[in-house]
Design an enzyme around this catalytic site. Structure first.
Site, PDB file in Angstrom:
ATOM      1  N   CYS A 150    -107.092  -5.896 -36.749  1.00 35.90           N
ATOM      2  CA  CYS A 150    -106.410  -6.504 -35.607  1.00 35.90           C
ATOM      3  C   CYS A 150    -107.058  -5.997 -34.319  1.00 35.90           C
ATOM      4  O   CYS A 150    -107.198  -4.796 -34.133  1.00 35.90           O
ATOM      5  CB  CYS A 150    -104.930  -6.119 -35.659  1.00 35.90           C
ATOM      6  SG  CYS A 150    -104.032  -6.450 -34.143  1.00 35.90           S
TER       7      CYS A 150
ATOM      8  N   CYS B 271    -104.272 -10.579 -28.480  1.00 40.83           N
ATOM      9  CA  CYS B 271    -103.701 -11.935 -28.550  1.00 40.83           C
ATOM     10  C   CYS B 271    -102.251 -12.003 -28.098  1.00 40.83           C
ATOM     11  O   CYS B 271    -101.801 -13.056 -27.621  1.00 40.83           O
ATOM     12  CB  CYS B 271    -103.790 -12.467 -29.972  1.00 40.83           C
ATOM     13  SG  CYS B 271    -105.271 -11.960 -30.844  1.00 40.83           S
TER      14      CYS B 271
ATOM     15  N   THR C  93     -98.160  -3.937 -30.959  1.00 37.65           N
ATOM     16  CA  THR C  93     -99.600  -4.000 -31.233  1.00 37.65           C
ATOM     17  C   THR C  93    -100.389  -3.832 -29.938  1.00 37.65           C
ATOM     18  O   THR C  93    -100.176  -4.573 -28.979  1.00 37.65           O
ATOM     19  CB  THR C  93     -99.928  -5.370 -31.862  1.00 37.65           C
ATOM     20  OG1 THR C  93     -99.226  -5.481 -33.093  1.00 37.65           O
ATOM     21  CG2 THR C  93    -101.415  -5.528 -32.112  1.00 37.65           C
TER      22      THR C  93
ATOM     23  N   GLU D 159    -100.278   0.271 -33.491  1.00 38.16           N
ATOM     24  CA  GLU D 159     -98.922  -0.109 -33.121  1.00 38.16           C
ATOM     25  C   GLU D 159     -98.217   1.098 -32.498  1.00 38.16           C
ATOM     26  O   GLU D 159     -98.577   2.240 -32.803  1.00 38.16           O
ATOM     27  CB  GLU D 159     -98.110  -0.583 -34.339  1.00 38.16           C
ATOM     28  CG  GLU D 159     -98.101  -2.084 -34.537  1.00 38.16           C
ATOM     29  CD  GLU D 159     -99.384  -2.639 -35.121  1.00 38.16           C
ATOM     30  OE1 GLU D 159    -100.044  -1.893 -35.883  1.00 38.16           O
ATOM     31  OE2 GLU D 159     -99.746  -3.791 -34.826  1.00 38.16           O
TER      32      GLU D 159
ATOM     33  N   HIS E 264     -98.080 -17.228 -31.521  1.00 38.64           N
ATOM     34  CA  HIS E 264     -98.597 -16.095 -32.310  1.00 38.64           C
ATOM     35  C   HIS E 264     -98.707 -16.470 -33.793  1.00 38.64           C
ATOM     36  O   HIS E 264     -99.561 -15.930 -34.500  1.00 38.64           O
ATOM     37  CB  HIS E 264     -97.742 -14.842 -32.097  1.00 38.64           C
ATOM     38  CG  HIS E 264     -98.547 -13.585 -32.269  1.00 38.64           C
ATOM     39  ND1 HIS E 264     -99.720 -13.348 -31.592  1.00 38.64           N
ATOM     40  CD2 HIS E 264     -98.372 -12.511 -33.081  1.00 38.64           C
ATOM     41  CE1 HIS E 264    -100.233 -12.190 -31.970  1.00 38.64           C
ATOM     42  NE2 HIS E 264     -99.430 -11.658 -32.881  1.00 38.64           N
TER      43      HIS E 264
ATOM     44  N   TYR F 145    -102.458 -16.256 -36.103  1.00 42.78           N
ATOM     45  CA  TYR F 145    -102.764 -15.649 -37.405  1.00 42.78           C
ATOM     46  C   TYR F 145    -103.703 -16.512 -38.241  1.00 42.78           C
ATOM     47  O   TYR F 145    -104.390 -16.013 -39.122  1.00 42.78           O
ATOM     48  CB  TYR F 145    -101.458 -15.379 -38.166  1.00 42.78           C
ATOM     49  CG  TYR F 145    -100.741 -14.121 -37.710  1.00 42.78           C
ATOM     50  CD1 TYR F 145    -100.840 -13.693 -36.396  1.00 42.78           C
ATOM     51  CD2 TYR F 145     -99.969 -13.369 -38.582  1.00 42.78           C
ATOM     52  CE1 TYR F 145    -100.194 -12.557 -35.966  1.00 42.78           C
ATOM     53  CE2 TYR F 145     -99.318 -12.218 -38.163  1.00 42.78           C
ATOM     54  CZ  TYR F 145     -99.428 -11.819 -36.854  1.00 42.78           C
ATOM     55  OH  TYR F 145     -98.797 -10.682 -36.435  1.00 42.78           O
TER      56      TYR F 145
ATOM     57  N   CYS G 252    -107.137 -14.940 -36.733  1.00 36.01           N
ATOM     58  CA  CYS G 252    -107.520 -13.535 -36.967  1.00 36.01           C
ATOM     59  C   CYS G 252    -107.488 -13.172 -38.452  1.00 36.01           C
ATOM     60  O   CYS G 252    -108.374 -12.478 -38.948  1.00 36.01           O
ATOM     61  CB  CYS G 252    -106.640 -12.591 -36.158  1.00 36.01           C
ATOM     62  SG  CYS G 252    -104.980 -12.352 -36.796  1.00 36.01           S
TER      63      CYS G 252
ATOM     64  N   GLU H 236     -98.590  -6.750 -41.333  1.00 34.13           N
ATOM     65  CA  GLU H 236     -98.493  -7.562 -40.117  1.00 34.13           C
ATOM     66  C   GLU H 236     -98.487  -9.054 -40.473  1.00 34.13           C
ATOM     67  O   GLU H 236     -97.816  -9.852 -39.816  1.00 34.13           O
ATOM     68  CB  GLU H 236     -99.657  -7.230 -39.195  1.00 34.13           C
ATOM     69  CG  GLU H 236     -99.415  -7.700 -37.778  1.00 34.13           C
ATOM     70  CD  GLU H 236    -100.511  -7.286 -36.829  1.00 34.13           C
ATOM     71  OE1 GLU H 236    -101.653  -7.129 -37.287  1.00 34.13           O
ATOM     72  OE2 GLU H 236    -100.226  -7.128 -35.643  1.00 34.13           O
TER      73      GLU H 236
END
Ligand code: SF4
Ligand code: FE
Length: 485
Positions: free
Chosen positions: A100, A104, A191, A257, A292, A296, A299, A447
């Site tokens: 990650c 974003c 994050t 995180e 979001h 995903y 990413c 995640e």
């Protein structure tokens, strides 16, 4: 200074004097801490690639606010091409970092807050949208990282914010003053928070009238007085404190995180974008989560590419690349990974303009994307572990391989196909371990399950948008069984 370099980003972070706690101690220089710095390197890739000629087009966009070329992570999507490029950029970064890269959430927050403040002003006569655009213009000009902070601790899940025994379990306004508001509470699972210049806070869920003080959206500098960062542990994180690079699996990059505590933090009015307008919390949460959930698709497919590549490599190193069942499993991994990506692209292509002009993804398809992401990386990981074999978790460490007495035994007995070194094999196994069990699994697996909302949250949206009645009508018509009355 639009478009900072990697180095400028790292230097700019040093000026943000956050209070960060890790392992029971306050960290002196978080930028240099061996457990934290790999996550800063990941985020820094969003700067580095913006300067590479072959990637600059994808990593940047012409701002509708300033007319200048800005990093795409600070951009408001102006058309469906922007939404598609976002996904392509995220896949590229996942491929380059294998984890990650954290930037974003701020981008998704900007795009959601932009359209919602516009609609709120239009309906209520408030003046949030202009404020927000001034704020975002400042972010674009500085090329800053912004943490989009949504998730509250939530306490007893059966009780609403105002019903909790401890009223701070959802972040809230505790004082309204002539020059701003004072807020108290916390945001969990944040994050990239420690790597950010700014924190953009949004409400965590739909609020009711009794929750008006919890209906708050604002931005603060990441080192505002009263902010504390409690850094999250990750599986195997202390391997980063050891000498050597093999046993961490992904030595350069990592995710991050933290819990952010807001201990009576003052926010001036010019940085407040919602303060009590509870009817607009639902749409803000839905849009941020939608963006979001789209993210995903980019990413996670990029990280999936790395895991598939590692699995192909270990199959080859172990002499199994020609076995038909191995080939089948690799194809299955690719199928799952490309399905995730396809969903990210689909919800982007079907995006539409909101009233502010900012483009929103197709929410149904974004939720389908994320629901697939709650499953497919787990299946891809299962197949990777199947092919890698048990040595991935039973293998001695780098120092044993280098030991003057036992090193030679390991070199001899851990060797597989003659064309490949023992070290190559061990490094590849450690990377698969990292992605499916270690630090990388935080981003690639857990995640994927809970980030941007747990699977049930996607099911609720899908259920709401599914329009089963219309589908039933289609079937009834064809079957000649139309409902009477
Ligand atoms: Fe970006 Fe993915 Fe990390 Fe979310 S999980 S911040 S989308 S890289
Ligand atoms: Fe996430």
């Amino acid at each position: 200074m639009p478009l900072m370099t990697r180095k400028e980003y790292m230097e700019s972070l040093r000026k943000v004097k956050k209070r960060v706690f890790l392992g029971g101690e306050e960290v002196e220089s978080y930028v240099d801490h061996p457990i934290i710095s790999p996550s800063i390197h990941s985020c820094a890739m969003t700067y580095e690639l913006s300067h590479q000629p072959e990637h600059a087009e994808l990593l940047t966009a012409v701002s509708n606010l300033t007319g200048e070329r800005v990093n795409r992570f600070t951009h408001l999507h102006q058309n469906t091409n922007d939404l598609v490029d976002k996904i392509k950029m995220q896949r590229l970064l996942g491929q380059k970092t294998g984890c990650c890269f954290q930037r974003c959430v701020g981008m998704d927050g900007f795009n959601a807050v932009d359209s919602v403040t516009f609609e709120m002003d239009r309906a209520l006569g408030t003046s949030y949208h202009g404020r927000f655009r001034d704020y975002l213009t400042m972010i674009q000009k500085n090329d800053w990282v912004v943490d989009g902070a949504m998730t509250d601790p939530k306490g007893n899940r059966r009780l609403g914010p105002a019903e909790q025994e401890d009223p701070d379990l959802f972040l809230r306004i505790v004082e309204r003053k002539s020059d701003g508001i004072v807020v108290r509470g916390a945001k969990a699972h944040q994050t990239g928070a420690v790597n950010s210049h700014e924190i953009l806070v949004m409400p965590t869920q739909t609020m009711r009238e009794a929750d008006a003080d919890y209906s708050v959206c604002f931005a603060v500098p990441a080192d505002a007085p009263g902010l504390l960062y409690l850094y999250g542990r990750q599986s195997c994180d202390t391997r980063r404190l050891e000498e050597g690079t093999m046993d961490v699996g992904n030595a350069v990059f990592g995710g991050q995180e933290a819990v952010i505590v807001f201990d009576n933090v003052f926010v001036p009015w010019e940085r407040v974008f919602m303060a009590g307008e509870y009817p607009f919390t639902s749409i803000l949460v839905e849009r941020f989560a939608g963006y979001h959930r789209q993210s995903y698709g980019g990413c996670k497919s990029g990280v999936g590419d790395v895991l598939i590549g590692a699995t192909q490599a270990i199959a080859r190193i172990q002499g199994l690349e020609k076995a038909s069942h191995i080939k089948d499993k690799l194809i299955e991994m690719v199928h799952l990974n490309e399905t995730i990506y396809s969903c990210g692209l689909a919800c982007s292509c079907e995006g539409k303009a909101t009233a502010s002009g900012t483009y929103l993804i197709d929410l149904m398809l974004a939720n389908i994307c994320k629901l697939n992401v709650t499953r497919f990386p787990y299946e891809i990981s299962r197949l990777a572990q199947d092919i890698a074999g048990g040595l991935m978790v039973t293998m001695p460490g780098e120092k044993d391989l280098q030991h003057p007495e036992i090193g030679a035994y390991l070199e001899k007995y851990l060797r597989s196909a003659a064309a490949y070194s023992t070290e190559e094999r061990c490094r590849m196994l450690r990377l698969i371990e990292n992605l499916t069990l270690g630090m990388g699994a935080v981003g690639y697996l857990t995640e994927s399950m809970h980030g941007a909302g747990s699977p049930q949250a996607q099911r609720v949206v899908i259920g709401r948008m599914a329009n089963l009645e219309a589908k039933e009508k289609l079937a009834r018509k064809l079957a000649g069984a139309e409902a009477k009355g």
